[in-house]
Design a protein around this motif. Structure first.
Motif, PDB file in Angstrom:
ATOM      1  N   ALA A 151       0.831  -1.049   0.022  1.00  0.00           N
ATOM      2  CA  ALA A 151       0.055   0.001  -0.017  1.00  0.00           C
ATOM      3  C   ALA A 151       0.848   1.113  -0.102  1.00  0.00           C
ATOM      4  CB  ALA A 151      -1.051   0.047   1.208  1.00  0.00           C
ATOM      5  N   GLN A 152       2.027   1.112   0.851  1.00  0.00           N
ATOM      6  CA  GLN A 152       2.869   2.460   0.782  1.00  0.00           C
ATOM      7  C   GLN A 152       3.645   2.490  -0.698  1.00  0.00           C
ATOM      8  OE1 GLN A 152       5.391   1.159   4.044  1.00  0.00           O
ATOM      9  NE2 GLN A 152       4.060   1.977   5.548  1.00  0.00           N
ATOM     10  N   ARG A 153       3.968   1.544  -1.218  1.00  0.00           N
ATOM     11  CA  ARG A 153       4.331   1.655  -2.668  1.00  0.00           C
ATOM     12  C   ARG A 153       3.369   2.351  -3.531  1.00  0.00           C
ATOM     13  NH1 ARG A 153       8.879  -0.628  -4.319  1.00  0.00           N
ATOM     14  NH2 ARG A 153       7.911  -1.118  -6.403  1.00  0.00           N
ATOM     15  N   ARG A 154       2.114   1.926  -3.431  1.00  0.00           N
ATOM     16  CA  ARG A 154       1.108   2.320  -4.349  1.00  0.00           C
ATOM     17  C   ARG A 154       0.883   3.858  -4.008  1.00  0.00           C
ATOM     18  NH1 ARG A 154      -1.343  -2.692  -3.230  1.00  0.00           N
ATOM     19  NH2 ARG A 154      -2.445  -1.539  -1.460  1.00  0.00           N
ATOM     20  N   SER A 155       0.900   4.244  -2.988  1.00  0.00           N
ATOM     21  CA  SER A 155       0.627   5.645  -2.488  1.00  0.00           C
ATOM     22  C   SER A 155       1.927   6.461  -3.035  1.00  0.00           C
ATOM     23  CB  SER A 155       0.515   5.855  -1.086  1.00  0.00           C
ATOM     24  OG  SER A 155       1.660   5.632  -0.270  1.00  0.00           O
TER      25      SER A 155
ATOM     26  N   HIS B 103       4.387   3.687  -7.158  1.00  0.00           N
ATOM     27  CA  HIS B 103       4.949   2.414  -8.050  1.00  0.00           C
ATOM     28  C   HIS B 103       3.884   1.870  -8.281  1.00  0.00           C
ATOM     29  CE1 HIS B 103       9.071   3.179  -6.911  1.00  0.00           C
ATOM     30  NE2 HIS B 103       8.603   3.813  -5.640  1.00  0.00           N
ATOM     31  N   VAL B 104       2.974   2.097  -9.415  1.00  0.00           N
ATOM     32  CA  VAL B 104       1.817   1.160  -9.936  1.00  0.00           C
ATOM     33  C   VAL B 104       1.744   1.502 -11.381  1.00  0.00           C
ATOM     34  CG1 VAL B 104       0.503   1.252  -7.930  1.00  0.00           C
ATOM     35  CG2 VAL B 104       0.208   3.204  -9.522  1.00  0.00           C
ATOM     36  N   ARG B 105       1.194   0.864 -12.094  1.00  0.00           N
ATOM     37  CA  ARG B 105       1.064   1.158 -13.658  1.00  0.00           C
ATOM     38  C   ARG B 105       0.352   2.334 -13.706  1.00  0.00           C
ATOM     39  NH1 ARG B 105      -0.015  -1.846 -18.741  1.00  0.00           N
ATOM     40  NH2 ARG B 105      -1.662  -0.895 -19.675  1.00  0.00           N
ATOM     41  N   PRO B 106       0.861   3.410 -14.529  1.00  0.00           N
ATOM     42  CA  PRO B 106       0.118   4.694 -14.590  1.00  0.00           C
ATOM     43  C   PRO B 106      -1.206   4.763 -15.373  1.00  0.00           C
ATOM     44  CG  PRO B 106       2.015   4.549 -16.168  1.00  0.00           C
ATOM     45  CD  PRO B 106       2.218   3.174 -15.269  1.00  0.00           C
ATOM     46  N   ALA B 107      -1.894   5.247 -14.919  1.00  0.00           N
ATOM     47  CA  ALA B 107      -3.279   5.524 -15.784  1.00  0.00           C
ATOM     48  C   ALA B 107      -2.828   6.169 -17.126  1.00  0.00           C
ATOM     49  CB  ALA B 107      -4.350   6.394 -15.216  1.00  0.00           C
ATOM     50  N   LEU B 108      -3.448   5.560 -18.143  1.00  0.00           N
ATOM     51  CA  LEU B 108      -3.133   5.908 -19.484  1.00  0.00           C
ATOM     52  C   LEU B 108      -4.159   6.916 -20.112  1.00  0.00           C
ATOM     53  CD1 LEU B 108      -1.755   2.507 -21.307  1.00  0.00           C
ATOM     54  CD2 LEU B 108      -0.407   4.484 -19.855  1.00  0.00           C
TER      55      LEU B 108
ATOM     56  N   ARG C  83      15.537   3.984 -35.108  1.00  0.00           N
ATOM     57  CA  ARG C  83      15.537   2.994 -34.075  1.00  0.00           C
ATOM     58  C   ARG C  83      14.394   2.859 -33.289  1.00  0.00           C
ATOM     59  NH1 ARG C  83      19.939   2.506 -36.159  1.00  0.00           N
ATOM     60  NH2 ARG C  83      22.088   2.844 -35.486  1.00  0.00           N
ATOM     61  N   LEU C  84      14.207   1.702 -32.715  1.00  0.00           N
ATOM     62  CA  LEU C  84      13.076   1.385 -31.840  1.00  0.00           C
ATOM     63  C   LEU C  84      13.564   0.561 -30.617  1.00  0.00           C
ATOM     64  CD1 LEU C  84      10.252   0.768 -31.253  1.00  0.00           C
ATOM     65  CD2 LEU C  84      10.355  -1.345 -32.548  1.00  0.00           C
ATOM     66  N   GLN C  85      13.038   1.284 -29.291  1.00  0.00           N
ATOM     67  CA  GLN C  85      13.067   0.545 -28.001  1.00  0.00           C
ATOM     68  C   GLN C  85      12.015   0.399 -27.466  1.00  0.00           C
ATOM     69  OE1 GLN C  85      16.119   3.678 -26.976  1.00  0.00           O
ATOM     70  NE2 GLN C  85      17.224   2.028 -26.353  1.00  0.00           N
ATOM     71  N   LEU C  86      11.901  -0.662 -26.423  1.00  0.00           N
ATOM     72  CA  LEU C  86      10.836  -0.753 -25.628  1.00  0.00           C
ATOM     73  C   LEU C  86      10.764  -0.536 -24.464  1.00  0.00           C
ATOM     74  CD1 LEU C  86      10.096  -2.907 -28.318  1.00  0.00           C
ATOM     75  CD2 LEU C  86       9.033  -4.337 -26.750  1.00  0.00           C
ATOM     76  N   ARG C  87       9.844   0.141 -23.550  1.00  0.00           N
ATOM     77  CA  ARG C  87       9.904   0.633 -22.271  1.00  0.00           C
ATOM     78  C   ARG C  87       8.781   0.079 -21.491  1.00  0.00           C
ATOM     79  NH1 ARG C  87      14.671   1.490 -23.095  1.00  0.00           N
ATOM     80  NH2 ARG C  87      15.671   3.528 -23.654  1.00  0.00           N
ATOM     81  N   ALA C  88       9.032  -0.543 -20.241  1.00  0.00           N
ATOM     82  CA  ALA C  88       8.067  -0.962 -19.344  1.00  0.00           C
ATOM     83  C   ALA C  88       6.961   0.155 -19.046  1.00  0.00           C
ATOM     84  CB  ALA C  88       8.454  -1.663 -18.280  1.00  0.00           C
ATOM     85  N   ILE C  89       5.694  -0.143 -19.232  1.00  0.00           N
ATOM     86  CA  ILE C  89       4.698   0.887 -18.739  1.00  0.00           C
ATOM     87  C   ILE C  89       4.498   0.626 -17.244  1.00  0.00           C
ATOM     88  CG2 ILE C  89       2.108   1.798 -18.730  1.00  0.00           C
ATOM     89  CD1 ILE C  89       2.201   0.545 -21.508  1.00  0.00           C
ATOM     90  N   ASP C  90       4.605  -0.424 -16.713  1.00  0.00           N
ATOM     91  CA  ASP C  90       4.530  -0.724 -15.072  1.00  0.00           C
ATOM     92  C   ASP C  90       5.890  -0.725 -14.467  1.00  0.00           C
ATOM     93  OD1 ASP C  90       4.055  -2.055 -12.657  1.00  0.00           O
ATOM     94  OD2 ASP C  90       2.313  -3.164 -13.277  1.00  0.00           O
TER      95      ASP C  90
END
Length: 514
Positions: free
Chosen positions: A393-397, A400-405, A486-493
């Motif tokens: 819960a502290q991490r979420r606050s 540290h969560v998947r951002p709202a897109l 160039r193309l790179q991938l980046r994690a959303i979460d």
């Protein structure tokens, strides 16, 4: 042949000694199952060298009625690493190799990006996560399974992975080096890795149900299947076909064993007299020597009063409430394992779970070990579950969560323009960003499960994978110019599993869509 001829009995025939703690262990097990709604679990305890507890709950496949028992097979995932290390120790003991042999002595084709590291990488370095590569580097050649990478692809791919630190300077968990270690064992032993593991570990120690390499689940039977949560239900996912092949990541995390097998493994590790001559004192000491320091988390300090933390050969070593602890965990999609030993007490616990059980294994193992290291505390599984949930819960606050897109929609080929086409990464290989089945899709040639629909969110593009879950979704980031795109991938979460090794991918556009 250098499999010791050791007369041992399998754990399946072992009689559980009388223990006054059986009811307490049952309660802990039930707490874990109920709190985390697990589809199935098996847990066993060795105390002072004796088997004192075996407990199982749940089903091989949720809803189908076949109960898990002491002989049910589970994926032990990265607990395989200790077995790979033990195979190498047996080869060292037999004079087939040395821990300080250069890897290239046994695998001349082995290359790292830095030629100096290539020349100086020793067999021991393969086991202790000190290569200089980043966390989980190259894991997309291993998972998701099944894929079309083989061991030669993995070894060749290492030359293209950029280090994030200096060789031997810092710890970063690495699976690919264990694949290399398995190939070193095969070269030195003159037999495939899977055969060596059967001859050097399973057969001499009486681990009768363990499976490695190519085998038939249909013929073996009694196999726990991985599960994922679907709302309030556990649903079997990635179920076994009738026949399994010897997939490339076997030495890093491919073994399956039963509770009885793992109890036998623990007994032999805790008490050399259980298998005289199988592994001498020098090699046992090598496995459990602190070869690579590891960072100590605040949780380890708070929960265990930990003062040292290090990696041995296939094992994590630490102190827990002033007692020596040797342990490891294993994680594969829908399967979790944990094994922890208190060698000075000749005591250990093993946990095998066939569902989404990361927090469950942590809370349950912690409660079980505290029973021995801090019995006056009288804590249970729910105590640690609450601590884990508070920290989450502290991490979420803290974000540290998947951002709202922004509102997302399917991307079109027209708006994607010249970004569509065939792209190539030096180690991951070819992918296409092209229309398939009426949709703009990302599709990998070597890793067919890395297929997903291209979506647009605001001014950005991302891949929504098919069957991997939204936690794995990735931004598509384009750079360069018309001559060198160039193309790179980046994690959303931000909490994505480290095996989705997007940072090491760097694609160049090669061709138009075919």
């Amino acid at each position: 042949m250098f499999a010791a001829s050791v007369a041992v009995g399998g754990a399946a025939q072992a009689v559980v000694a009388e223990s006054a703690d059986g009811a307490r262990f049952d309660a802990f097990l039930d707490q874990a199952v109920q709190h985390y709604q697990l589809p199935g679990i098996a847990m066993g305890v060795i105390e002072d060298g004796k088997l004192v507890y075996r407990g199982t709950r749940g089903e091989l496949v949720a809803g189908q009625g076949a109960a898990i028992n002491d002989d049910s097979l589970f994926k032990i995932a990265s607990n395989t690493k200790a077995m790979t290390a033990a195979v190498l120790a047996r080869l060292v003991q037999a004079g087939k190799l040395r821990w300080d042999d250069p890897v290239t002595k046994h695998l001349p084709q082995f290359r790292m990006q830095d030629p100096w590291v290539t020349r100086n990488m020793q067999v021991r370095d393969l086991l202790i996560h000190n290569s200089g590569l980043g966390l989980g580097a190259g894991d997309l050649m291993l998972w998701p399974e099944p894929n079309n990478f083989d061991r030669s692809d993995i070894i060749a791919g290492l030359a293209h992975l950029k280090p994030t630190g200096s060789f031997r300077s810092e710890y970063a968990y690495d699976n690919l080096m264990y694949v290399v270690a398995g190939e070193v064992a095969a070269a030195a032993g003159g037999k495939p890795y899977a055969q060596l593991l059967r001859e050097e570990i399973f057969q001499p120690l009486g681990m009768q149900r363990c499976q490695v390499g190519a085998w038939s689940p249909a013929a073996v039977g009694n196999i726990a299947q991985p599960h994922q949560r679907d709302g309030k239900r556990n649903v079997a996912a990635e179920r076994d076909p009738p026949q399994l092949t010897d997939f490339p990541s076997m030495a890093a995390g491919g073994v399956r064993c039963s509770l009885n097998d793992m109890l036998r493994w623990m007994q032999v590790l805790l008490d050399p007299a259980q298998a005289p001559g199988w592994l001498d004192a020098t090699q046992r000491r090598a496995l459990w020597t602190a070869h690579m320091p590891m960072p100590i988390s605040q949780r380890l300090r708070d929960w265990d009063n930990t003062h040292f933390y290090a990696y041995g050969y296939g094992w994590r070593l630490s102190d827990m409430d002033g007692q020596w602890k040797v342990a490891h965990t294993g994680t594969l999609s829908g399967m979790y394992s944990s094994l922890a030993l208190l060698p000075d007490r000749r005591t250990g616990v093993v946990i095998l779970i066939n569902g989404e059980g990361e927090d469950a294994r942590t809370a349950l193992m912690q409660a079980m070990l505290k029973h021995y290291t801090a019995p006056a505390g009288d804590v249970d599984v729910l105590h640690y579950a609450q601590l884990i949930e508070t920290a989450a819960a502290q991490r979420r606050s803290a974000g540290h969560v998947r951002p709202a897109l922004p509102a997302a929609r399917a991307a079109t080929v027209a708006e994607f323009g010249s970004k569509a086409g065939v792209w190539q990464d030096p180690w991951f290989g070819e992918v296409s960003l092209c229309r398939r089945d009426g949709k703009l899709q990302f599709a990998s040639v070597k890793s067919p499960r890395m297929t997903g629909q291209v979506m647009r969110a605001g001014e950005r593009w991302y891949v929504s994978w098919q069957g991997l879950g939204e936690d794995a979704d990735a931004w598509l980031e384009f750079s360069g110019d018309a001559q060198q795109p160039r193309l790179q991938l980046r994690a959303i979460d931000p909490d994505i599993d480290f095996s989705y090794d997007y940072p090491d991918l760097e694609f160049q556009r090669r061709d138009d869509c075919r």
